[in-house]
Design a protein around this motif. Structure first.
Motif, PDB file in Angstrom:
ATOM      1  N   GLY A   7     -15.007  38.940  -3.851  1.00 50.32           N
ATOM      2  CA  GLY A   7     -15.009  37.701  -4.624  1.00 50.32           C
ATOM      3  C   GLY A   7     -13.650  37.224  -5.094  1.00 50.32           C
ATOM      4  N   LYS A   8     -12.578  37.896  -4.729  1.00 54.04           N
ATOM      5  CA  LYS A   8     -11.253  37.435  -5.135  1.00 54.04           C
ATOM      6  C   LYS A   8     -10.995  36.038  -4.574  1.00 54.04           C
ATOM      7  N   ARG A   9     -10.355  35.204  -5.382  1.00 53.33           N
ATOM      8  CA  ARG A   9     -10.036  33.839  -4.967  1.00 53.33           C
ATOM      9  C   ARG A   9      -8.628  33.797  -4.397  1.00 53.33           C
ATOM     10  N   TRP A  28      -8.052  32.272   6.765  1.00 49.14           N
ATOM     11  CA  TRP A  28      -9.161  31.737   5.960  1.00 49.14           C
ATOM     12  C   TRP A  28     -10.442  32.506   6.286  1.00 49.14           C
ATOM     13  N   LYS A  32     -12.802  35.201   4.027  1.00 49.28           N
ATOM     14  CA  LYS A  32     -14.257  35.086   3.873  1.00 49.28           C
ATOM     15  C   LYS A  32     -14.962  36.346   4.359  1.00 49.28           C
ATOM     16  N   GLY A  36     -13.912  37.567   0.160  1.00 52.99           N
ATOM     17  CA  GLY A  36     -13.120  36.744  -0.749  1.00 52.99           C
ATOM     18  C   GLY A  36     -13.532  35.283  -0.671  1.00 52.99           C
ATOM     19  N   THR A  37     -12.967  34.488  -1.558  1.00 53.90           N
ATOM     20  CA  THR A  37     -13.247  33.063  -1.607  1.00 53.90           C
ATOM     21  C   THR A  37     -11.952  32.292  -1.375  1.00 53.90           C
ATOM     22  N   PRO A  38     -11.774  31.732  -0.172  1.00 52.30           N
ATOM     23  CA  PRO A  38     -10.585  30.920   0.078  1.00 52.30           C
ATOM     24  C   PRO A  38     -10.763  29.534  -0.534  1.00 52.30           C
ATOM     25  N   GLU A  39      -9.666  28.962  -1.018  1.00 55.78           N
ATOM     26  CA  GLU A  39      -9.709  27.624  -1.596  1.00 55.78           C
ATOM     27  C   GLU A  39      -8.500  26.841  -1.110  1.00 55.78           C
ATOM     28  N   ASP A  64      -9.961  21.307  -1.741  1.00 54.20           N
ATOM     29  CA  ASP A  64     -10.808  21.751  -2.853  1.00 54.20           C
ATOM     30  C   ASP A  64     -10.199  21.396  -4.206  1.00 54.20           C
ATOM     31  N   TYR A  75      -6.303  32.482  -9.418  1.00 53.67           N
ATOM     32  CA  TYR A  75      -6.236  33.005  -8.057  1.00 53.67           C
ATOM     33  C   TYR A  75      -5.663  34.421  -8.028  1.00 53.67           C
TER      34      TYR A  75
END
Length: 184
Positions: A7-9, A28, A32, A36-39, A64, A75
């Motif tokens: 879940g790290k951004r 990216w 995922k 993790g969460t790419p933004e 985003d 982040y």
């Protein structure tokens, strides 16, 4: 090598145009796949235009968050994809440069590929760092106090933060592995 981002951004910072598509999409997807969460952050709302080989328009990607409203504290890592136009535009944007500086001040990892380190040069954060990049950046990196080497991937932990760099899209596998290791 398996990496768990749990879940790290991870922020991906790009200008509105000029990013090398594979240098965005490959890390990216790896973020995922690692949980993790790419933004996608940019200097303008809407979409960013990717290219193949710096000249052939490819896909567009939805922004985003605007970098000027983003907080480094939200982040866990930062990716600076290349393409020649993308980092050149970011270097001229004070909010983008300040965001990059914020990562170094906070001691958070940054991964930059190809021409991506140009933004780091502008942020004046390369003193004492050893890194690689597209070969044409070596003089800029040296003039900014960095030590440039020709390597597939280089991870440097100095001055309180970790920097992972690679030369070009041909180094993506090693780059992604280094970036995920740093972000984990």
């Amino acid at each position: 090598m398996a990496h768990a981002l749990n879940g790290k951004r991870i922020a991906f910072l790009m200008a509105p145009s000029g990013v090398e598509q594979v240098e965005l999409t490959t890390p990216w997807q790896a973020v995922k796949d690692a949980g993790g969460t790419p933004e996608l952050l940019s200097t303008e709302a809407g979409t960013v235009q990717a290219f193949t080989g710096d000249v052939n328009p490819a896909d567009t990607f939805a922004v985003d968050t605007l970098v000027q409203s983003a907080s480094v504290s939200d982040y866990d890592g930062l990716v600076l994809p290349g393409g020649t136009t993308n980092p050149d535009q970011l270097r001229l944007n004070a909010d983008a440069v300040d965001f990059v500086k914020g990562f170094t001040t906070a001691g958070k990892p940054i991964a930059a590929i190809c021409h991506g380190p140009w933004t780091l040069v502008e942020a004046d954060v390369l003193r004492g760092k050893t890194l690689t990049s597209w070969a044409s950046l070596q003089t800029d990196i040296r003039n900014a106090g960095g030590n440039w080497i020709d390597a597939e991937v280089k991870t440097c932990t100095a001055n309180g933060w970790t920097l992972v760099t690679s030369r070009n899209p041909g180094d993506l596998d090693a780059f992604v592995d280094g970036a995920l290791t740093a972000f984990a």
